[in-house]
Design a protein around this motif. Sequence first.
Motif, PDB file in Angstrom:
ATOM      1  N   GLN A   1      -5.917  -7.688   1.654  1.00  0.00           N
ATOM      2  CA  GLN A   1      -4.935  -7.751   1.026  1.00  0.00           C
ATOM      3  C   GLN A   1      -4.060  -6.434   0.546  1.00  0.00           C
ATOM      4  O   GLN A   1      -2.975  -6.215   0.821  1.00  0.00           O
ATOM      5  CB  GLN A   1      -5.334  -8.647  -0.416  1.00  0.00           C
ATOM      6  N   PHE A   2      -5.092  -5.636  -0.331  1.00  0.00           N
ATOM      7  CA  PHE A   2      -4.469  -4.380  -0.590  1.00  0.00           C
ATOM      8  C   PHE A   2      -4.386  -3.501   0.434  1.00  0.00           C
ATOM      9  O   PHE A   2      -3.501  -2.627   0.235  1.00  0.00           O
ATOM     10  CB  PHE A   2      -5.344  -3.871  -1.929  1.00  0.00           C
TER      11      PHE A   2
ATOM     12  N   GLY B   1      -9.798   3.014   5.078  1.00  0.00           N
ATOM     13  CA  GLY B   1      -8.906   4.053   4.926  1.00  0.00           C
ATOM     14  C   GLY B   1      -7.661   3.781   3.896  1.00  0.00           C
ATOM     15  O   GLY B   1      -7.047   4.804   3.864  1.00  0.00           O
ATOM     16  N   ALA B   2      -7.614   2.713   3.398  1.00  0.00           N
ATOM     17  CA  ALA B   2      -6.295   2.525   2.427  1.00  0.00           C
ATOM     18  C   ALA B   2      -6.617   3.308   1.331  1.00  0.00           C
ATOM     19  O   ALA B   2      -7.680   3.742   0.633  1.00  0.00           O
ATOM     20  CB  ALA B   2      -6.422   1.225   1.888  1.00  0.00           C
ATOM     21  N   ASP B   3      -5.489   4.061   0.841  1.00  0.00           N
ATOM     22  CA  ASP B   3      -5.151   4.865   0.041  1.00  0.00           C
ATOM     23  C   ASP B   3      -5.048   4.101  -1.559  1.00  0.00           C
ATOM     24  O   ASP B   3      -3.688   4.302  -1.889  1.00  0.00           O
ATOM     25  CB  ASP B   3      -3.998   5.812   0.138  1.00  0.00           C
ATOM     26  N   LEU B   4      -5.906   3.775  -1.925  1.00  0.00           N
ATOM     27  CA  LEU B   4      -5.964   2.992  -3.282  1.00  0.00           C
ATOM     28  C   LEU B   4      -6.744   3.595  -4.445  1.00  0.00           C
ATOM     29  O   LEU B   4      -7.678   4.344  -4.045  1.00  0.00           O
ATOM     30  CB  LEU B   4      -6.598   1.595  -3.238  1.00  0.00           C
ATOM     31  N   ASP B   5      -6.141   3.412  -5.765  1.00  0.00           N
ATOM     32  CA  ASP B   5      -6.911   3.964  -6.670  1.00  0.00           C
ATOM     33  C   ASP B   5      -7.673   2.571  -7.663  1.00  0.00           C
ATOM     34  O   ASP B   5      -6.844   1.373  -7.660  1.00  0.00           O
ATOM     35  CB  ASP B   5      -5.977   4.471  -7.837  1.00  0.00           C
ATOM     36  N   VAL B   6      -9.002   2.483  -7.347  1.00  0.00           N
ATOM     37  CA  VAL B   6      -9.613   1.438  -8.125  1.00  0.00           C
ATOM     38  C   VAL B   6      -9.998   1.624  -9.529  1.00  0.00           C
ATOM     39  O   VAL B   6     -10.323   2.686  -9.924  1.00  0.00           O
ATOM     40  CB  VAL B   6     -10.989   1.281  -7.262  1.00  0.00           C
ATOM     41  N   TRP B   7      -9.246   0.722 -10.308  1.00  0.00           N
ATOM     42  CA  TRP B   7      -9.371   0.612 -11.699  1.00  0.00           C
ATOM     43  C   TRP B   7     -10.642  -0.541 -11.920  1.00  0.00           C
ATOM     44  O   TRP B   7     -10.480  -1.690 -11.303  1.00  0.00           O
ATOM     45  CB  TRP B   7      -8.348   0.350 -12.435  1.00  0.00           C
TER      46      TRP B   7
END
Length: 379
Positions: free
Chosen positions: A91-92, A200-206
């Motif tokens: 999804q993200f 490879g998605a450019d996500l910031d995980v919180w």
Amino acid sequence: MPVPLSILDLAPLVAGGDVGDALRRTLDLARRAEQFGYHRYWVAEHHFTPGVASAQPALLLGQIAAVTDHIRLGSGAVQTGHQTALSIVEQFGLLDALYPGRFDLGLGRSGQAKKEALRETAKHAVPQEEQVVDGLLIPKPFSWAPIFASKRTALASSLLQQPGAESLPLDEILDQIFALLAGPYTDGEGNEVTAIPGAGADLDVWLLGSSGGESARTAGARGLPFAANYHVAPAKVLEAAQAYRASFVPSSSLAKPHLMVSADVLVAEDDATAQRLAVPFALWVRSIRTGLGAVPFPSIEQAEGYAWSSADGDLVADRVSTRFVGSPATVAEQLRTLQRVTGADELLVTTIAYHHPDRVRSYELLAKEWGYPFPVDQR
């Protein structure tokens, strides 16, 4: 320079409105928030809630991304117990493929995990009385035990998971998410698969949390940013902040702790007007605390017509007393106190009002008082 301000949105319904109204208001508010200079725009995940339309963060974030240009977007939070790591990453990953570099993947535990943690915490709980810490009210904690034990909660839980499915522990689902994002995902025998989209998605995980429990400690141990809920669980915010910092280990993405703290706010031109607009909030919170889920946000007239009992007052006291309501100067000072006492690196504010223009105006007045727009480091 003040710390950055961000927004948490529930896409709330109001009495007499419908889901379409709520979602269109969210899109409008997101556009306006970007103009006002807010740093992030996050949406929550709530299910079976008559007054909240943000049940599917990724779907809603895609709509918001399409009507905004640069504001950072995220989930506050995807409930990890209700879906697989792959579905979350896909999804993200899809969102990032369409709108690269704009998304925060905020993760939280599901209600079942919270229920189990509540049982464990209750065994060792020390009674906590209301206190004021350097100007910040820390109320007595509210017990969710009756709601988690209700038949309605059990029904909701049964519909949120496949029959017989079990939620993975937080550490395990995080391992899978990070492995899928890094791609390819490999088993012990060398077989591999790749999440498309996702790898490879450019996500910031919180991680998000309401206490000093597993989420706070895990965020620290993994070197992830952490969001603590003063607006949901004000009694536990200092505990959450302390546990996060105490467990923090630097990571490749974060050299030092990065804490965001949430708050309920409502701003108007003057204190009296804000207090008047804030009247329905207590009745709305009561609907949550009675276990039926948030009702569509009442009008002032509906709220004024409700006959309150002392038991009702006890149900909502911690949330009402820790909501920051007033003029821009009044609320900004309260937010500065929250930031100072918690040491927050960012603040996440959430506002609900019956009339959409009042809600938009609240965010606009606060942004101006806070000094927006000013440049911030876009994480």
